[in-house]
Design an enzyme around this catalytic site. Structure first.
Site, PDB file in Angstrom:
ATOM      1  N   GLY B 421       0.814  -1.213   0.000  1.00 40.69           N
ATOM      2  CA  GLY B 421       0.000   0.000   0.000  1.00 40.69           C
ATOM      3  C   GLY B 421       0.845   1.260   0.000  1.00 40.69           C
ATOM      4  O   GLY B 421       0.473   2.270  -0.614  1.00 40.69           O
ATOM      5  N   ALA B 422       1.988   1.191   0.654  1.00 44.67           N
ATOM      6  CA  ALA B 422       2.841   2.389   0.716  1.00 44.67           C
ATOM      7  C   ALA B 422       3.302   2.784  -0.678  1.00 44.67           C
ATOM      8  O   ALA B 422       3.388   3.963  -1.006  1.00 44.67           O
ATOM      9  CB  ALA B 422       4.037   2.130   1.619  1.00 44.67           C
TER      10      ALA B 422
END
Lengths: 119, 531
Positions: B421-422
């Site tokens: 997700g980062a």
């Protein structure tokens, strides 16, 4: 030995003799011309055998010539370097262009029409 | 003639009538300058605080202030108010210049009835705000007030609401800065909260909805003023304040500095300065800042300092959500916004507070045409019950929303970890980042190599004779394949792999390309941000 062969050999020797003779004459002419037009050496030129070795390097270049050569090399290097770097950042310092202004106007127009639509 | 109200007599009008009028005006101006009177000014100084006019003098370029509505007084009679009338009431409003650029401002005058927010104060501030919005110039508020003027009842409350409405209208159109130099309690806190930046002075300024006494009564919690709403609390715990300044002088200097990065309005580009740093500067130190061992931390601020113009970095929200870094800096004299992770704090993980900090800053940059440069080194979102129950999904979505919505030039540099997700939310190409660069240390993967091997080979590792050796072997293979930048570069997920020292000239070149970037967006009233 047939007569035909003897005739051929005579013609060959004659041709070769004439060629070498012409070449010899040409060489002689060149030597004479070179001697006749050789530039006269100045009486003052004779370099002093006592001149310090430091004034000339192995290839006979003077200090000034060496300095000039280094200068030219440096200038060339800087020119090459500048050629590759000159333009970086210039566009930014020049400020926003017409494309940006046009986009801003278009956005403002879009916003106005949206506002009217919702109003 | 100076603009501070001291009219010079040129001696040409000797008629006594005119002289009398000029004298009267001078007297009125002198009275106006005294605010609540000398005694109250002394009391203000005794608390280590400046008066409203002294603050304005220090904030603005010398002699540039022009006051408006200095003669307004309130119209109320109840509770002895008819005996408490002061020229200009409890606020000084007007306009002036900061570094040669015009701004509008107000300064609450604590010497007049504690700077209490009255109907007149509301009208005066509203007029100044209207002027700022119509002229397209920044608006600065110097706050020092006990709150609503109780004696005026609903008139005071209505005036507050007028202010909040204007704050909202001006949001994203002109920069709004609130400087908190004294108390700010109750409903009045919402005006600063609606502005773009809040600067608080340590020890003298406080912000809270309800004071310690009310809290004790309602919840039985005992708390002192400083812990409840001091500058340190709001700049580190709540995130309400973006800056905590040591004193008033520092707060006012910070305001000037902050405005140097912001345009006067959203139709202008941010102000630039003459470049003083070599655009081609390539600091070799950068090449060894990021450790090759992904388990070791490093200071992202060092990276920022080496890449951007020397001494140009102004960090915003420095004490809040320190696992993320946001702030303004310059590249070849141009203002840019920086968003980064800080691997030194919680390994640069993204949590709720970091999400709020990052998304808010992105929106400020986008509103004011400031390009965004993102540095990514994050293992992902913060795991845990507290985070999930606190709404990390909703808060994290704000980052995606803000980046996706932003139309300013967006550049990203993956310095090391960009996991899962980062990677997606922190300015990946697919949320329309214009150019994504990676350093040779970059690892772009769904998750870290060790975690991935644990999941993918769990069964296999149970069956082998030496699970540790096998794990190490597979992890090395996985890292070689997925945790190096060449695989994503081969498929175009990143645009180029840079030597860290090359980053500065490459970013400047990219900004040149995107200087006039335009993006068309679908017509809508506004989106629904996951707030």
């Amino acid at each position: 030995m047939s007569d035909l062969l003897i005739q051929g050999l005579e013609i060959s020797f004659l041709g070769m003799g004439l060629t070498f003779a012409a070449l010899g004459i040409l060489i002689l002419t060149m030597i004479l011309l070179e001697r006749g037009f050789r530039p006269k050496q100045s009486a003052v030129v004779a370099p002093s055998a006592a001149a310090p070795a430091a004034e000339a390097d192995a290839e006979g270049l003077q200090d000034e010539e060496v300095a000039a050569a280094i200068g030219v090399a440096l200038a060339y290097f800087r020119h090459k370097q500048a050629k590759g770097r000159a333009s970086l950042g210039e566009t930014l310092t020049a400020g926003r262009g017409g494309w940006w202004a046009a986009g801003q106007s278009a956005r403002a127009a879009q916003f106005k029409s949206t506002s009217r639509g919702n109003g | 003639m100076s603009l501070d109200g001291n009219m010079q007599d040129n001696g040409h009008h000797d008629d006594s009538g005119h002289q009398e009028l000029a004298k009267e005006l001078r007297q009125q101006r002198e009275k106006m300058k005294q605010g609540g009177g000398l005694k109250r000014i002394e009391a203000q100084h005794a608390k280590g605080k400046l008066t409203a006019r002294e603050r304005i003098e220090r904030l603005l370029d010398e002699g540039s202030f022009q006051e408006i509505d200095g003669y307004m007084t309130h119209r109320h009679h109840d509770f002895g108010m008819d005996e408490n009338r002061f020229s200009g009431d409890s606020v000084v409003t007007g306009f002036g210049k900061i570094n040669g650029r015009t701004i509008c401002l107000f300064a609450q005058d604590f010497t007049v009835l504690g700077g209490s927010f009255s109907e007149v104060q509301g009208q005066k501030v509203a007029k100044a705000m209207d002027l700022a919005l119509q002229a397209g110039v920044p608006f600065v508020g110097l706050n020092d007030s006990v709150g609503a003027r109780i004696q005026e009842g609903v008139y005071s409350l209505a005036a507050y609401a007028e202010l909040f409405w204007r704050n909202t209208q001006a949001s994203g159109v002109i920069p709004q800065i609130s400087v908190m130099l004294g108390p700010c309690a109750g409903g009045s806190v919402y005006s600063p909260a609606l502005t773009d930046f809040v600067i608080m002075t340590q020890g003298t300024s406080h912000m809270f909805i309800t004071g310690p006494q009310v809290i004790k009564t309602v919840t039985q919690e005992e708390v002192d003023l400083e812990t409840l709403g001091g500058a340190d609390t709001h700049s580190t715990v709540s995130g309400v304040a973006h800056f905590a300044a040591a004193d008033e002088e520092a707060a006012l200097a910070l305001t000037r500095q902050l405005l140097s990065y912001l345009p006067s309005n959203n139709a202008e580009p941010p102000p630039s300065v003459k470049p003083t740093d070599d655009p081609w500067r390539m600091d070799s130190e950068l090449n060894s800042i990021v450790p090759t061992d992904p388990g070791l931390a490093y200071d992202m601020r060092r990276v920022i300092h080496h890449i951007f113009d020397h001494g140009s970095f102004l960090e915003v929200h420095q004490g809040y959500a320190q696992n993320a870094i946001v702030g303004f800096a310059r590249l070849h004299g141009q203002a840019v916004g920086i968003v980064a992770q800080q691997p030194e704090v919680m390994a640069g993980v993204i949590d709720i507070n970091a999400s709020d900090k990052i998304s808010r800053f992105i929106r400020i940059c986008d509103a004011f045409n400031i390009p965004i440069v993102t540095f990514i080194d994050s293992p992902g979102f913060m795991p845990g019950l507290m985070q999930e129950h606190g709404g990390i999904i909703r808060h994290g979505a704000k980052i995606v929303y803000a980046y996706s919505e932003a139309t300013v030039p967006k550049l990203a540099v993956v310095t090391r970890k960009a996991y899962g997700g980062a990677y997606i939310v922190m300015s990946s190409k697919y949320i329309r980042t214009d150019l994504v660069f990676a350093w040779p240390t970059a690892e772009i993967a769904v998750m870290g190599a060790e975690g991935a091997v644990n999941i993918l080979y769990r069964k296999h590792l149970k069956d082998v004779a030496d699970p540790e050796a096998e794990h190490a072997k597979i992890t090395a293979e996985f890292r070689e394949k997925f945790s190096r930048p060449y695989t994503p570069a081969a498929s175009g997920h990143i645009d180029d792999i840079l030597l860290p020292s090359e980053t500065r000239p490459r970013l400047i070149g990219a900004l040149e390309l995107l200087r006039d970037k335009q993006v068309s967006l679908p017509a809508k009233k506004h989106g629904i941000m996951p707030v």
